[in-house]
Enzyme design. Sequence first.
Site, PDB file in Angstrom:
ATOM      1  N   CYS A   1      -1.038  -0.988   0.996  1.00 55.51           N
ATOM      2  CA  CYS A   1      -1.620  -0.059   0.012  1.00 55.51           C
ATOM      3  C   CYS A   1      -2.359   1.062   0.722  1.00 55.51           C
ATOM      4  O   CYS A   1      -2.869   0.879   1.834  1.00 55.51           O
ATOM      5  CB  CYS A   1      -2.619  -0.778  -0.896  1.00 55.51           C
ATOM      6  SG  CYS A   1      -1.919  -2.039  -1.955  1.00 55.51           S
ATOM      7  N   ASP A   2      -2.444   2.195   0.049  1.00 56.42           N
ATOM      8  CA  ASP A   2      -3.268   3.289   0.557  1.00 56.42           C
ATOM      9  C   ASP A   2      -3.716   4.147  -0.612  1.00 56.42           C
ATOM     10  O   ASP A   2      -2.950   4.375  -1.541  1.00 56.42           O
ATOM     11  CB  ASP A   2      -2.499   4.150   1.563  1.00 56.42           C
ATOM     12  CG  ASP A   2      -3.444   5.100   2.296  1.00 56.42           C
ATOM     13  OD1 ASP A   2      -4.137   4.643   3.216  1.00 56.42           O
ATOM     14  OD2 ASP A   2      -3.528   6.279   1.909  1.00 56.42           O
ATOM     15  N   SER A   3      -4.967   4.597  -0.564  1.00 62.24           N
ATOM     16  CA  SER A   3      -5.526   5.398  -1.661  1.00 62.24           C
ATOM     17  C   SER A   3      -6.087   6.724  -1.163  1.00 62.24           C
ATOM     18  O   SER A   3      -6.642   6.790  -0.064  1.00 62.24           O
ATOM     19  CB  SER A   3      -6.666   4.632  -2.355  1.00 62.24           C
ATOM     20  OG  SER A   3      -6.235   3.392  -2.850  1.00 62.24           O
TER      21      SER A   3
ATOM     22  N   GLY B   1      -0.918   4.180  -3.348  1.00 58.43           N
ATOM     23  CA  GLY B   1       0.454   3.814  -3.020  1.00 58.43           C
ATOM     24  C   GLY B   1       0.542   2.319  -2.800  1.00 58.43           C
ATOM     25  O   GLY B   1      -0.363   1.712  -2.207  1.00 58.43           O
TER      26      GLY B   1
ATOM     27  N   LYS C   1       2.070   0.851   6.610  1.00 56.56           N
ATOM     28  CA  LYS C   1       1.131  -0.257   6.834  1.00 56.56           C
ATOM     29  C   LYS C   1       1.839  -1.608   6.683  1.00 56.56           C
ATOM     30  O   LYS C   1       1.632  -2.517   7.485  1.00 56.56           O
ATOM     31  CB  LYS C   1      -0.041  -0.162   5.845  1.00 56.56           C
ATOM     32  CG  LYS C   1      -1.013   0.967   6.165  1.00 56.56           C
ATOM     33  CD  LYS C   1      -2.123   1.020   5.130  1.00 56.56           C
ATOM     34  CE  LYS C   1      -3.145   2.086   5.463  1.00 56.56           C
ATOM     35  NZ  LYS C   1      -4.242   2.121   4.472  1.00 56.56           N
TER      36      LYS C   1
END
Length: 198
Positions: A70-72, A107, A54
């Site tokens: 970010c990634d969840s 992340g 991203k």
Amino acid sequence: MSVPVFVLASASPARKKLLQLAGIEPIVCSSNFDESQIQSEDAIELVETLAKCKAETVVNQFSDALILGCDSVLEIAGNIYGKPESPQDAIARWQIMRGKVGILYTGHALLDLRQNQQLVSCGITKVYFANLSGREIAAYVASGEPLKCAGSFALEGKGGLFVEKIEGCHSNVIGLSLPLLAQMLAQLGYSVTDFWQS
């Protein structure tokens, strides 16, 4: 020394609000990255890779910037869940989640274009879910909130009513660990206070 502009490579209103509450006014630049390209059975590897992708997607729009991606995902009983695809999907998930403990992974990828450096890390928080009734699940999903969130709940919204406790970083569950971000900035030689608006 002047600091580079701070870019959030995410359209998440919750992440933007967390940064603003911490004194950072980010430039929001949604990556529109196709998350289905990345597959992994390992939650940490998955969120770290997605966060990095991203951030990298928006790099060519800036010459001097700090870019945060970010990634969840939520892991329950060995299964990894992102955003639900439909209300039915969200209901089915909550039937699995209720009364259980999940692990929320976020992340974080921080790309420093000025120093040509990048850091990638993962925040991990345990989430204890209340044992909801079928009626409560249906009402919560009907509110629309779970459809916008990894793990089908928003801690900072109505979903906070259905989380009994958390172990670990609170803001990580919302989508961005502020303590972890401060540590990553320090590793790159910045203080988080450098980015406060005067």
